[in-house]
Design a protein around this motif. Sequence first.
Motif, PDB file in Angstrom:
ATOM      1  N   ARG A 442      12.344  27.215   1.360  1.00 35.00           N
ATOM      2  CA  ARG A 442      11.186  26.510   1.683  1.00 35.00           C
ATOM      3  C   ARG A 442      10.324  27.669   2.059  1.00 35.00           C
ATOM      4  NH1 ARG A 442      12.880  21.825   5.996  1.00 35.00           N
ATOM      5  NH2 ARG A 442      10.640  21.935   6.156  1.00 35.00           N
ATOM      6  N   LEU A 443       9.346  27.846   0.874  1.00 36.07           N
ATOM      7  CA  LEU A 443       8.267  28.974   0.995  1.00 36.07           C
ATOM      8  C   LEU A 443       7.183  28.146   1.111  1.00 36.07           C
ATOM      9  CD1 LEU A 443       9.347  31.593  -1.714  1.00 36.07           C
ATOM     10  CD2 LEU A 443      10.012  31.582   0.483  1.00 36.07           C
ATOM     11  N   PRO A 444       6.214  28.719   1.740  1.00 31.36           N
ATOM     12  CA  PRO A 444       6.210  30.113   2.196  1.00 31.36           C
ATOM     13  C   PRO A 444       6.612  30.038   3.729  1.00 31.36           C
ATOM     14  CG  PRO A 444       3.878  29.379   2.556  1.00 31.36           C
ATOM     15  CD  PRO A 444       4.862  28.270   1.779  1.00 31.36           C
ATOM     16  N   VAL A 445       6.516  31.302   4.226  1.00 29.88           N
ATOM     17  CA  VAL A 445       6.947  31.440   5.784  1.00 29.88           C
ATOM     18  C   VAL A 445       5.609  31.189   6.374  1.00 29.88           C
ATOM     19  CG1 VAL A 445       7.593  33.092   7.643  1.00 29.88           C
ATOM     20  CG2 VAL A 445       8.929  33.218   5.123  1.00 29.88           C
ATOM     21  N   LYS A 446       5.826  30.559   7.417  1.00 25.06           N
ATOM     22  CA  LYS A 446       4.555  30.088   8.396  1.00 25.06           C
ATOM     23  C   LYS A 446       4.502  30.886   9.238  1.00 25.06           C
ATOM     24  CE  LYS A 446       4.854  25.301   6.951  1.00 25.06           C
ATOM     25  NZ  LYS A 446       5.019  23.819   7.383  1.00 25.06           N
ATOM     26  N   THR A 447       3.204  31.584   9.397  1.00 28.02           N
ATOM     27  CA  THR A 447       2.878  32.203  10.597  1.00 28.02           C
ATOM     28  C   THR A 447       2.275  31.524  11.981  1.00 28.02           C
ATOM     29  OG1 THR A 447       2.325  34.362   9.278  1.00 28.02           O
ATOM     30  CG2 THR A 447       1.511  34.136  11.355  1.00 28.02           C
ATOM     31  N   VAL A 448       2.940  31.847  12.977  1.00 27.39           N
ATOM     32  CA  VAL A 448       2.315  31.235  14.000  1.00 27.39           C
ATOM     33  C   VAL A 448       1.714  32.172  15.286  1.00 27.39           C
ATOM     34  CG1 VAL A 448       4.064  29.223  13.852  1.00 27.39           C
ATOM     35  CG2 VAL A 448       4.765  31.338  15.142  1.00 27.39           C
ATOM     36  N   GLU A 449       0.920  31.672  16.209  1.00 25.26           N
ATOM     37  CA  GLU A 449       0.535  32.452  17.152  1.00 25.26           C
ATOM     38  C   GLU A 449       1.330  32.183  18.473  1.00 25.26           C
ATOM     39  OE1 GLU A 449      -3.606  31.590  18.311  1.00 25.26           O
ATOM     40  OE2 GLU A 449      -4.418  31.891  16.052  1.00 25.26           O
ATOM     41  N   ALA A 450       2.090  33.290  18.737  1.00 27.62           N
ATOM     42  CA  ALA A 450       3.131  33.299  19.497  1.00 27.62           C
ATOM     43  C   ALA A 450       2.609  33.526  21.250  1.00 27.62           C
ATOM     44  CB  ALA A 450       4.458  34.428  19.262  1.00 27.62           C
ATOM     45  N   ARG A 451       1.701  34.213  21.235  1.00 24.81           N
ATOM     46  CA  ARG A 451       1.268  34.838  22.726  1.00 24.81           C
ATOM     47  C   ARG A 451       1.008  33.688  23.600  1.00 24.81           C
ATOM     48  NH1 ARG A 451       2.257  39.970  25.211  1.00 24.81           N
ATOM     49  NH2 ARG A 451       2.355  41.425  23.506  1.00 24.81           N
ATOM     50  N   PRO A 452      -0.020  32.760  22.843  1.00 24.07           N
ATOM     51  CA  PRO A 452      -0.394  31.375  23.691  1.00 24.07           C
ATOM     52  C   PRO A 452       0.686  30.709  24.193  1.00 24.07           C
ATOM     53  CG  PRO A 452      -1.847  31.708  22.140  1.00 24.07           C
ATOM     54  CD  PRO A 452      -0.598  32.564  21.823  1.00 24.07           C
ATOM     55  N   VAL A 453       1.828  30.219  23.183  1.00 23.30           N
ATOM     56  CA  VAL A 453       3.018  29.632  23.563  1.00 23.30           C
ATOM     57  C   VAL A 453       3.780  30.349  24.559  1.00 23.30           C
ATOM     58  CG1 VAL A 453       5.156  28.446  22.305  1.00 23.30           C
ATOM     59  CG2 VAL A 453       2.809  28.637  21.252  1.00 23.30           C
TER      60      VAL A 453
END
Length: 540
Positions: A442-453
């Motif tokens: 399952r492409l693409p790899v999704k980028t997430v914002e980690a710091r807020p979480v």
Amino acid sequence: MPDNLSQRGNPSQTDQNYPTQQQQQQQQQQPNPETSRGLAALLLTKCNTILTEISTFQSLLSQKLRNPQLIEIRSLRSSIVSELRTVEKLSDKIEAAFAAAEQKGDAGDDVEARYIHALRSSNLPFYEAVWGIAKGSCGGLAGFGKRFYWGDGVGDGEDGKKLPNKDKRKSVLVDIVADDGEEWVKVSTISESRLLFEMAEKGWEKESEPGSDDEDEGKGRTVLRNYEIENEDDDDEVGLIKLAMDMRRAANATRVRYRRPQIRFVLPRIEEQKSSDIDDLIDTIRGYGITVECGGRYTEVLDSQTAENSLSHLLPSHFIRFTPSLNVDCTLLLAMVSDLSHYKSVHPSPEYHTAINRQIEIEREHPLLPVEIWPATVDREMLCTDEAGKRMREIVDTIGTDTEKKRTDILMGVSPFDSLDPDTLVQKFQELSDYEVPAQWRLPVKTVEARPVIDSGRKQARFPPIVDNVAEMLSDINYSVFLYGWVTGLVTISSNRTVVRQIETTVENHRNGDEDLVGPTVWVCDTPRSLIGKEKDRRE
């Protein structure tokens, strides 16, 4: 219609009651286990059949695993080979003895008496039970005959392994380690009569439970007591009770993925509710938090045609614990795009760094993507933190080849591939690989914002207090990767074993008696793949 045809279509009563000539020949060929010759032939057949199955399983491990030696099966195989050699020698002696007896006109009764006991003393029934129980009731096999320790120098986070000068008396041999290390199985082929004899020998007897109204009449609930237990001398214990105590001690000194191994006893020759004494002993074993299974038949040996399919469930089963979405570390993002992972034509060269040449050799034997990465990630959503994705791009932009850069753009779904659907992305990725890319990847790899979480999770106390100790030892990128997986409950996949071990050790050192405390769930891919463009003198 001719009589012979009508008889063939409608068997007579005689045909149904008596075996055919072929059946009679088969019965004559089957060895009689009541004779020394027959028992020797039977044991030899079983030895060779089990060894054939084990060889089939070892071949399966070599096909499916990068490092098949991680599954410790050699000890069981060596034990069965040793039994085979012993039985072969006894068989030769039996034939020689019968030949000598025939020359003397002797019936050979002394030969039977001499060798039948030796054959019946073979350890093969135990090894057959271990192998059969593993096939019939285990999955995610980690090994056979593994020793685990307790006591000084062994504790949480050390997996019960032996340290220098460790006392072997404070250890236990686990017959089957299954469920990827989380289950320990102990097999005992002791018979009911032998167990009752040992219980009497060790001073066990039944009494009415103290305080029972029917104590004088002997009608109250009874408990099994060993009067030697107060001396704390394990040698005075019934063997099964001592095993239970030792298994519990070793399990209490061992953690696998933050948890104690589950213990299971299998007693195929014991049946419950036949002897109240044995029932009470089994209850005592269960009192140590051990599952006990009695009776039943273990799986018979298989023919070679069905063995491989029937043994596949014994392969490591890490992926069944995976979450539908995976948190991918920077190390594996790089492995997914490296030329080393995709081109079979890459060969070792003096121009490459030593680590690159080593990875090329490993890749030849066990290709990383088909053997580990794709089985782990196929048909699962892949995420990465913005810090991991940024760091990966920095490395690729600095030292990556043109093909590694293009794979990165496809993998991450960035321009000029940002408008393509997943199927088309896989097709584009396929153009840059010698291996067949799974259509379900399952492409693409999704980028997430980690710091807020992560920040929100810390404010809302969604982490255990140990998070502060873990955070202190992590770099910015590792902080984002491992804490994001921890707070979201996602499985993180990484090849950074050093950091993972540091996290596990920190959790264990600050557990403070909290048996339910767990850290982030991480699957570690043991061998990373660097970018082939890494210069020779670059430090690892």
